[in-house]
Design a protein around this motif. Sequence first.
Motif, mmCIF file in Angstrom:
data_model
loop_
_atom_site.group_PDB
_atom_site.id
_atom_site.type_symbol
_atom_site.label_atom_id
_atom_site.label_comp_id
_atom_site.label_asym_id
_atom_site.label_seq_id
_atom_site.Cartn_x
_atom_site.Cartn_y
_atom_site.Cartn_z
ATOM 1 N N GLU A 52 0.833 -1.212 0.000
ATOM 2 C CA GLU A 52 0.000 0.000 0.000
ATOM 3 C C GLU A 52 0.866 1.260 0.000
ATOM 4 N N ILE A 53 2.018 1.236 0.676
ATOM 5 C CA ILE A 53 2.930 2.386 0.653
ATOM 6 C C ILE A 53 3.434 2.624 -0.772
ATOM 7 N N VAL A 54 3.806 1.558 -1.462
ATOM 8 C CA VAL A 54 4.283 1.700 -2.846
ATOM 9 C C VAL A 54 3.160 2.213 -3.735
ATOM 10 N N LEU A 55 1.950 1.672 -3.568
ATOM 11 C CA LEU A 55 0.808 2.156 -4.357
ATOM 12 C C LEU A 55 0.559 3.636 -4.087
ATOM 13 N N ASP A 56 0.604 4.041 -2.831
ATOM 14 C CA ASP A 56 0.405 5.461 -2.502
ATOM 15 C C ASP A 56 1.444 6.333 -3.205
ATOM 16 N N GLY A 57 2.682 5.852 -3.270
ATOM 17 C CA GLY A 57 3.721 6.599 -3.973
ATOM 18 C C GLY A 57 3.432 6.723 -5.453
ATOM 19 N N LEU A 58 2.947 5.631 -6.054
ATOM 20 C CA LEU A 58 2.580 5.679 -7.479
ATOM 21 C C LEU A 58 1.464 6.681 -7.721
ATOM 22 N N LEU A 59 0.461 6.654 -6.854
ATOM 23 C CA LEU A 59 -0.661 7.572 -7.015
ATOM 24 C C LEU A 59 -0.226 9.022 -6.801
ATOM 25 N N ALA A 60 0.678 9.244 -5.870
ATOM 26 C CA ALA A 60 1.175 10.607 -5.625
ATOM 27 C C ALA A 60 1.895 11.155 -6.847
ATOM 28 N N GLU A 61 2.536 10.273 -7.617
ATOM 29 C CA GLU A 61 3.206 10.708 -8.848
ATOM 30 C C GLU A 61 2.217 10.839 -9.995
ATOM 31 N N ILE A 65 -1.305 11.157 -10.084
ATOM 32 C CA ILE A 65 -2.453 12.069 -10.018
ATOM 33 C C ILE A 65 -2.075 13.478 -10.470
ATOM 34 N N PRO A 66 -0.972 14.070 -10.000
ATOM 35 C CA PRO A 66 -0.615 15.394 -10.529
ATOM 36 C C PRO A 66 -0.338 15.372 -12.034
ATOM 37 N N ALA A 67 0.252 14.304 -12.542
ATOM 38 C CA ALA A 67 0.541 14.221 -13.984
ATOM 39 C C ALA A 67 -0.757 14.142 -14.779
ATOM 40 N N ILE A 68 -1.722 13.390 -14.271
ATOM 41 C CA ILE A 68 -3.015 13.270 -14.959
ATOM 42 C C ILE A 68 -3.731 14.612 -14.945
ATOM 43 N N ALA A 69 -3.701 15.283 -13.810
ATOM 44 C CA ALA A 69 -4.350 16.587 -13.706
ATOM 45 C C ALA A 69 -3.695 17.588 -14.661
ATOM 46 N N ALA A 70 -2.382 17.560 -14.750
ATOM 47 C CA ALA A 70 -1.674 18.483 -15.645
ATOM 48 C C ALA A 70 -2.002 18.189 -17.101
ATOM 49 N N ALA A 71 -2.107 16.922 -17.447
ATOM 50 C CA ALA A 71 -2.450 16.549 -18.828
ATOM 51 C C ALA A 71 -3.861 16.999 -19.176
ATOM 52 N N GLY A 72 -4.756 16.980 -18.209
ATOM 53 C CA GLY A 72 -6.125 17.406 -18.452
ATOM 54 C C GLY A 72 -6.252 18.900 -18.656
ATOM 55 N N ARG A 73 -5.310 19.659 -18.134
ATOM 56 C CA ARG A 73 -5.343 21.130 -18.286
ATOM 57 C C ARG A 73 -4.761 21.582 -19.621
#
Length: 128
Positions: A108-117, A119-127
């Motif tokens: 779960e710690i590794v998954l949280d790290g993946l999501l932290a990387e 989610i901001p990239a997905i949000a930036a791509a959407g903008r």
Amino acid sequence: MSATTEPIAAPNRTHSWELWVLLVWHGPLGAPVDPVAVLALNRAPNAPTPSYLTWVPLTYDAAAPWRERLDGSVTPEQVERWSHEDSACAAVAAEVPDDAVDLAHAAEIVLDGLLAEAIPAIAAAGRR
């Protein structure tokens, strides 16, 4: 005789743990780079939790190839073989977090790290 309270060192359990980030094909990049899950394996004999799998949210369809591969029991040897294959799926070894209290927590710690990387990239791509 005086009593001292010294911290008791946790057993070195991480030497038997393996973490793998499971990736699937990303068409525009032409390589398996999209994470869909984290697979944790415990190679210790008679481990109470021999494996743990946690999925990246909202990747159900993309993760279909991995769900097929993971149907049934999975051995560390299988995952090692998958890590060397050139295909639409890839398994990449991940570091075991020092602060993980058990195998599931490590995944779960590794998954949280993946999501932290991601989610901001997905949000930036959407903008764009």
